[in-house]
Scaffold this motif. Structure first.
Motif, PDB file in Angstrom:
ATOM      1  N   GLN A   1     -35.491  -8.703 -48.517  1.00 32.39           N
ATOM      2  CA  GLN A   1     -35.363  -7.298 -48.110  1.00 32.39           C
ATOM      3  C   GLN A   1     -36.691  -6.760 -47.591  1.00 32.39           C
ATOM      4  N   MET A   2     -37.782  -7.117 -48.265  1.00 32.78           N
ATOM      5  CA  MET A   2     -39.095  -6.612 -47.854  1.00 32.78           C
ATOM      6  C   MET A   2     -39.564  -7.269 -46.556  1.00 32.78           C
ATOM      7  N   VAL A   3     -39.272  -8.548 -46.373  1.00 29.97           N
ATOM      8  CA  VAL A   3     -39.621  -9.224 -45.116  1.00 29.97           C
ATOM      9  C   VAL A   3     -38.873  -8.583 -43.952  1.00 29.97           C
ATOM     10  N   GLN A   4     -37.623  -8.212 -44.195  1.00 36.50           N
ATOM     11  CA  GLN A   4     -36.863  -7.524 -43.151  1.00 36.50           C
ATOM     12  C   GLN A   4     -37.490  -6.168 -42.834  1.00 36.50           C
ATOM     13  N   GLU A   5     -37.936  -5.463 -43.873  1.00 38.01           N
ATOM     14  CA  GLU A   5     -38.598  -4.183 -43.642  1.00 38.01           C
ATOM     15  C   GLU A   5     -39.893  -4.381 -42.860  1.00 38.01           C
ATOM     16  N   GLN A   6     -40.635  -5.430 -43.175  1.00 44.09           N
ATOM     17  CA  GLN A   6     -41.858  -5.742 -42.435  1.00 44.09           C
ATOM     18  C   GLN A   6     -41.547  -6.010 -40.972  1.00 44.09           C
ATOM     19  N   ARG A   7     -40.486  -6.770 -40.730  1.00 42.31           N
ATOM     20  CA  ARG A   7     -40.073  -7.073 -39.353  1.00 42.31           C
ATOM     21  C   ARG A   7     -39.692  -5.786 -38.623  1.00 42.31           C
TER      22      ARG A   7
ATOM     23  N   GLU B   1     -54.813   6.404 -38.901  1.00 47.31           N
ATOM     24  CA  GLU B   1     -55.142   6.095 -40.286  1.00 47.31           C
ATOM     25  C   GLU B   1     -53.853   5.964 -41.105  1.00 47.31           C
ATOM     26  N   ILE B   2     -52.915   6.873 -40.871  1.00 44.14           N
ATOM     27  CA  ILE B   2     -51.647   6.824 -41.599  1.00 44.14           C
ATOM     28  C   ILE B   2     -50.835   5.597 -41.183  1.00 44.14           C
ATOM     29  N   LEU B   3     -50.832   5.278 -39.882  1.00 40.03           N
ATOM     30  CA  LEU B   3     -50.097   4.110 -39.416  1.00 40.03           C
ATOM     31  C   LEU B   3     -50.609   2.840 -40.086  1.00 40.03           C
ATOM     32  N   HIS B   4     -51.927   2.658 -40.112  1.00 42.05           N
ATOM     33  CA  HIS B   4     -52.492   1.456 -40.726  1.00 42.05           C
ATOM     34  C   HIS B   4     -52.207   1.416 -42.221  1.00 42.05           C
ATOM     35  N   ASN B   5     -52.331   2.549 -42.898  1.00 42.21           N
ATOM     36  CA  ASN B   5     -52.032   2.569 -44.330  1.00 42.21           C
ATOM     37  C   ASN B   5     -50.596   2.133 -44.595  1.00 42.21           C
ATOM     38  N   THR B   6     -49.686   2.566 -43.735  1.00 48.37           N
ATOM     39  CA  THR B   6     -48.268   2.247 -43.924  1.00 48.37           C
ATOM     40  C   THR B   6     -47.988   0.776 -43.689  1.00 48.37           C
ATOM     41  N   VAL B   7     -48.497   0.235 -42.581  1.00 48.88           N
ATOM     42  CA  VAL B   7     -48.242  -1.177 -42.269  1.00 48.88           C
ATOM     43  C   VAL B   7     -48.910  -2.083 -43.306  1.00 48.88           C
ATOM     44  N   LYS B   8     -50.125  -1.748 -43.705  1.00 45.68           N
ATOM     45  CA  LYS B   8     -50.813  -2.553 -44.719  1.00 45.68           C
ATOM     46  C   LYS B   8     -50.055  -2.546 -46.041  1.00 45.68           C
ATOM     47  N   LYS B   9     -49.476  -1.402 -46.374  1.00 44.82           N
ATOM     48  CA  LYS B   9     -48.719  -1.302 -47.623  1.00 44.82           C
ATOM     49  C   LYS B   9     -47.505  -2.235 -47.594  1.00 44.82           C
ATOM     50  N   VAL B  10     -46.819  -2.272 -46.453  1.00 45.48           N
ATOM     51  CA  VAL B  10     -45.674  -3.174 -46.321  1.00 45.48           C
ATOM     52  C   VAL B  10     -46.131  -4.623 -46.424  1.00 45.48           C
ATOM     53  N   ASN B  11     -47.208  -4.967 -45.733  1.00 47.16           N
ATOM     54  CA  ASN B  11     -47.722  -6.341 -45.785  1.00 47.16           C
ATOM     55  C   ASN B  11     -48.120  -6.727 -47.203  1.00 47.16           C
ATOM     56  N   MET B  12     -48.745  -5.815 -47.910  1.00 44.50           N
ATOM     57  CA  MET B  12     -49.165  -6.106 -49.272  1.00 44.50           C
ATOM     58  C   MET B  12     -47.966  -6.321 -50.188  1.00 44.50           C
ATOM     59  N   ARG B  13     -46.921  -5.551 -49.994  1.00 45.21           N
ATOM     60  CA  ARG B  13     -45.724  -5.745 -50.815  1.00 45.21           C
ATOM     61  C   ARG B  13     -45.117  -7.122 -50.581  1.00 45.21           C
ATOM     62  N   VAL B  14     -45.139  -7.578 -49.340  1.00 47.34           N
ATOM     63  CA  VAL B  14     -44.633  -8.917 -49.042  1.00 47.34           C
ATOM     64  C   VAL B  14     -45.475  -9.966 -49.756  1.00 47.34           C
ATOM     65  N   VAL B  15     -46.785  -9.814 -49.687  1.00 48.23           N
ATOM     66  CA  VAL B  15     -47.691 -10.766 -50.343  1.00 48.23           C
ATOM     67  C   VAL B  15     -47.470 -10.763 -51.856  1.00 48.23           C
TER      68      VAL B  15
ATOM     69  N   ALA C   1     -40.310   3.260 -42.042  1.00 45.13           N
ATOM     70  CA  ALA C   1     -39.676   3.589 -40.767  1.00 45.13           C
ATOM     71  C   ALA C   1     -39.745   5.087 -40.488  1.00 45.13           C
ATOM     72  N   THR C   2     -39.637   5.889 -41.546  1.00 44.90           N
ATOM     73  CA  THR C   2     -39.745   7.340 -41.396  1.00 44.90           C
ATOM     74  C   THR C   2     -41.132   7.727 -40.905  1.00 44.90           C
ATOM     75  N   VAL C   3     -42.165   7.124 -41.503  1.00 43.23           N
ATOM     76  CA  VAL C   3     -43.544   7.438 -41.130  1.00 43.23           C
ATOM     77  C   VAL C   3     -43.787   7.113 -39.662  1.00 43.23           C
ATOM     78  N   ILE C   4     -43.289   5.968 -39.224  1.00 43.31           N
ATOM     79  CA  ILE C   4     -43.487   5.547 -37.833  1.00 43.31           C
ATOM     80  C   ILE C   4     -42.775   6.498 -36.881  1.00 43.31           C
ATOM     81  N   ALA C   5     -41.550   6.862 -37.222  1.00 46.76           N
ATOM     82  CA  ALA C   5     -40.811   7.806 -36.375  1.00 46.76           C
ATOM     83  C   ALA C   5     -41.531   9.151 -36.295  1.00 46.76           C
ATOM     84  N   MET C   6     -42.101   9.598 -37.407  1.00 48.54           N
ATOM     85  CA  MET C   6     -42.825  10.863 -37.425  1.00 48.54           C
ATOM     86  C   MET C   6     -44.103  10.792 -36.589  1.00 48.54           C
TER      87      MET C   6
END
Length: 833
Positions: free
Chosen positions: A750-756, A696-710, A674-679
């Motif tokens: 918790q991670m699914v909520q963060e993804q949402r 590039e940073i946005l995609h890295n961040t969202v992909k990281k969250v998705n990967m953690r969920v997986v 959430a910090t990265v997105i706000a920045m």
């Protein structure tokens, strides 16, 4: 083209139990060994396993002649099957006849080798389908039992490919069975039954447009292209009925996707929607109008018509469509881009050859070197005068693509079509780059000119290209150029330097040069550019921007900075650094506690970044060492945002280090997504939306969250399995599994909520900026932002649709601009279709 299952969102939707291998988007990875050969080559004179090899079970234990002889025969048989039909020569008919005699004789003793090699050749040398279908027909005509084994084997492979959603293999195998009708190995009614399996969901003519039905219709039309001639002779009424049913569906699908630009590479032509079913239908109808003749590739089965008449036809069990695959496991191909002119009256031949090129490119994805070699062999089976081959003529510069099909141009068009494919590419971008490098190494002069022509053709339409595709092309070009001595004709793009900084051409050229600097160094890149390019590259090498230099500080700030700097350089501990900050800032009585904490936070972050600024390893070590202090200072969303902004300012002159540092701070939970997105969506970035580094940073961040969920979904499956196993085995209560189900479930929730939160927050920021007059500095800046918005919706459409109700009620409301709401509607259609 291979359309392996691409399952979105981890466990959602399809597939049986067990933890699956998925990527950061939640899509299943293809199970391909690295550097796999296009066929199973037996070793020369060696022995498999532990039998007779060097140091094997029979080493030094007497004669091994019979084993050597048997393996030599298997090697010879495999080689004959693989090489037959490599070229369209006058002896091909005799070669096929002779090979069928040899295989019919030796198949009894070496059935496993023959069948395995035959299967791999059909699957992975798809342009030779007419050769292998003829060979199968000859085997069947000479010995119906052998023919039955071949047909049954390929049918079993087809069933397995269907079950796991390997649509590339399904397509190739259905083409093979279509040609088996011409060899009288199966009846026309048998093939009709196979096609009806795919058309069953369309029964009644009012089938819902869906990803699965798109895929099934694509398979059917691709098969009819090759089966039409035989079916017209033996089952004309059934052929027309199936073609009409597919045509009705294609029309309905085209109407739904009318005007949807989310999957259109170029926007200067009417959008074709998310696939090319309509174009494929036009090709099939054109072939039907020519008495179903497909003459691009040599078809030797016509030479053996008299032998096939008496052959036995084999019955096959019914196929079953997969029932447990998610909607995202189905795939329909994107268009083949036309990047150079070609004769309009050769459209059918061009499609057939490009289809073979695409099949080869995907079926041999596991080995780029063999893929490159095989691609350059496809033209060898073309009929005379079908296409020109620049590598085979004395004066390739005289070949005119407007008057004849040029094989190298068709191959390059397919490669770039895959590279720029929307809504997503089949494979990683680096595959297409490395394949292009292999092809150019094989033909250094001709293919260098071909690829340059392709890039120039795309750049000529750069103002109309999708933003994501422009990003991919920039990545491709930078790596490609770096592999050939950084040589490129930059004089053709000199006008880019004088264009506005956020114009597509200026941005494309500048971003490509910045990537080249990453892959080399500034002075190397500068020496190869004309003087007019000086505005497109940095004036000095990438470096940090440390705030607390001597000249930029007052006396008391200098005291703090010097003390902290000495502590860190002398390998002081975290506690010592915090004590120094506390000691100095506690004396500043003219500021409140919040301001004091903010200044201390900034001072620590700046010095930690300076400590790690030498290399990536130094940066990682510095963050790891002072992670407790950084986490302590990042105790609120505002504090985390300050850390992110300080990091951005520090690496203002080095986007690569900026992206890597942000990624590491997220990994260590110093800041959160959430910090990265706000920045990234800070109003201070208005006017800079064309820069690639933020996205590039946005995609890295969202992909990281998705990967953690997986990953957590996989851990949960493992924990549940372990818990069930313990319950079944009556394990003592004091023996606990390595990880409790309740703990993993809580972490996953918790991670699914963060993804949402990440998806909704990102969409909200996009909508806010695009719907306000101050969200962009001008028309071009807004166009870049809107393009990135469409890219975000398209790339993460699975997660977007999972949160569609929240997005509709809080983001895409009546207050949002019309093009923002339209993009959301387009991604809804794309997800449904």
């Amino acid at each position: 083209m291979d359309f392996s299952g691409r399952v979105g969102g981890g466990r959602r939707g399809g597939g049986g139990g067990g933890h699956r291998n998925v990527d950061e988007f939640g899509r299943e990875r293809r199970d391909r060994p690295h550097q796999r050969k296009p066929y199973d080559r037996p070793a020369r004179g060696g022995h498999r396993g532990g039998h007779g090899g060097r140091g094997g079970a029979h080493a030094g234990m007497g004669p091994v002649g019979p084993i050597d002889e048997a393996q030599e025969i298997e090697s010879r048989l495999s080689s004959l099957i693989v090489k037959v039909g490599d070229k369209n020569t006058p002896t091909l008919q005799n070669n096929l006849e002779a090979l069928s005699v040899v295989l019919e004789k030796d198949c009894v003793k070496h059935e496993l080798t023959v069948m395995r090699t035959f299967r791999q050749c059909v699957l992975e040398l798809p342009w030779k389908v007419t050769i292998y279908s003829t060979l199968a027909g000859l085997l069947n005509a000479k010995n119906s039992e052998t023919g039955e084994k071949v047909v049954a084997l390929m049918h079993a492979v087809l069933r397995g490919s269907l079950a796991k959603g390997d649509w590339g293999s399904v397509k190739v195998l259905m083409r093979f069975f279509a040609l088996l009708v011409s060899t009288n190995s199966i009846a026309a009614s048998t093939l009709i039954g196979m096609l009806d399996t795919f058309l069953a969901p369309l029964a009644g003519g009012s089938a819902k447009v869906s990803a699965s039905n798109n895929c099934y219709v694509f398979i059917v039309l691709s098969t009819l292209l090759w089966a039409g001639r035989s079916l017209k002779e033996h089952a004309p009424a059934e052929l027309e009925q199936r073609l009409e049913l597919a045509a009705k569906y294609v029309q309905a699908q085209a109407e739904i996707n009318q005007g949807n630009t989310l999957s259109t590479v170029f926007h200067d032509t009417p959008p074709k929607g998310s696939n090319t079913l309509a174009h494929l239908l036009d090709v099939v109808r054109a072939v039907a109008g020519n008495d179903w003749k497909v003459d691009a590739i040599y078809a030797p089965f016509e030479l053996f018509a008299s032998e096939f008449v008496q052959a036995k036809q084999h019955e096959l069990p019914a196929l079953e469509l997969p029932t447990e695959l998610a909607a995202t496991a189905f795939y329909t191909p994107s268009e083949f881009l036309q990047l150079v002119p070609s004769p309009s009256d050769q459209a059918v031949r061009k499609y057939v050859l490009q289809d073979f090129i695409a099949d080869t490119l995907t079926q041999l994805e596991g080995n780029r070197k063999d893929c490159g070699k095989c691609l350059m062999q496809i033209h060898n089976l073309c009929n005379e005068d079908v296409c020109s081959v620049m590598t085979a003529v004395q004066h390739p510069e005289d070949v005119d693509p407007e008057s004849t099909l040029v094989f190298e141009y068709m191959m390059a068009e397919v490669l770039f079509s895959f590279l720029l494919q929307l809504p997503e590419g089949l494979y990683r971008e680096m595959y297409y780059t490395s394949l292009a490098i292999e092809l150019r190494k094989a033909e250094p002069v001709i293919l260098a000119n071909v690829f340059e022509t392709m890039v120039e053709s795309i750049v000529a339409r750069v103002q109309f290209i999708d933003v994501e595709c422009l990003n991919r092309l920039s990545n491709w070009l930078a790596v490609y150029i770096s592999n050939f001595g950084f040589q490129w004709d930059w004089t053709k793009w000199e006008s880019a330097a004088s264009e506005p900084v956020d114009s597509p051409k200026h941005r494309f050229v500048q971003e490509t040069l910045l990537k080249l600097i990453r892959l080399s160094y500034l002075d190397r890149v500068r020496t190869m550019l004309p003087d007019s390019y000086s505005a497109l590259i940095p004036a000095k090498a990438p470096a940090h921007n440390f705030k607390f230099t001597v000249q930029a500080m007052d006396e008391r700030t200098r005291e703090v900075s010097v003390a902290v700097g000495r502590c860190l350089k002398s390998k002081g501990s975290v506690e010592q650094a915090l004590a120094i900050l506390q000691e100095h800032y506690s004396k500043w009585a003219d500021i409140d506690d919040d301001r004091r904490q903010s200044l201390a936070r900034e001072m620590l972050v700046e010095h930690v970044l300076l400590l790690g600024s030498k290399t990536f390893s130094h940066m990682l070590n510095a963050i790891e060492k002072f992670m407790p202090a950084l986490q302590k200072f990042g105790d609120s969303p505002e504090a985390k945002l300050q850390i992110a902004r300080v990091t951005e300012d520090f690496w203002l002159g080095n986007p690569q280090f900026f992206a890597i540092t942000i990624d590491k701070l997220v990994n260590y939970r110093v800041i959160d997504p959430a910090t990265v997105i706000a920045m990234l969506f800070d109003d201070g970035h208005v006017g800079s939306w064309s820069k690639f580094q933020y996205w590039e940073i946005l995609h890295n961040t969202v992909k990281k969250v998705n990967m953690r969920v997986v990953q957590l979904q996989g851990r949960l499956e493992a924990a549940v399995t372990a818990a069930n196993a313990m319950a079944d085995d009556d394990t003592p209560a004091e023996t606990q599994p390595a990880e409790s189900v309740e703990h993993v479930e809580a972490t996953l929730a918790q991670m699914v909520q963060e993804q949402r939160d990440v998806v909704v927050s990102t969409a909200r920021h996009f909508a806010r900026l695009l719907s306000s007059g101050s969200g962009a500095s001008g028309e071009l800046d807004r166009a870049w932002l809107h393009g990135r918005f469409k890219e975000f919706l398209r790339t993460y459409r699975i997660q977007v649709m999972e949160n569609s109700s929240t997005l509709e009620s809080s983001v895409f409301t009546a207050e949002a601009s019309g093009d923002v709401r339209q993009a959301f509607e387009d991604v809804r259609k794309l997800s449904a279709a």
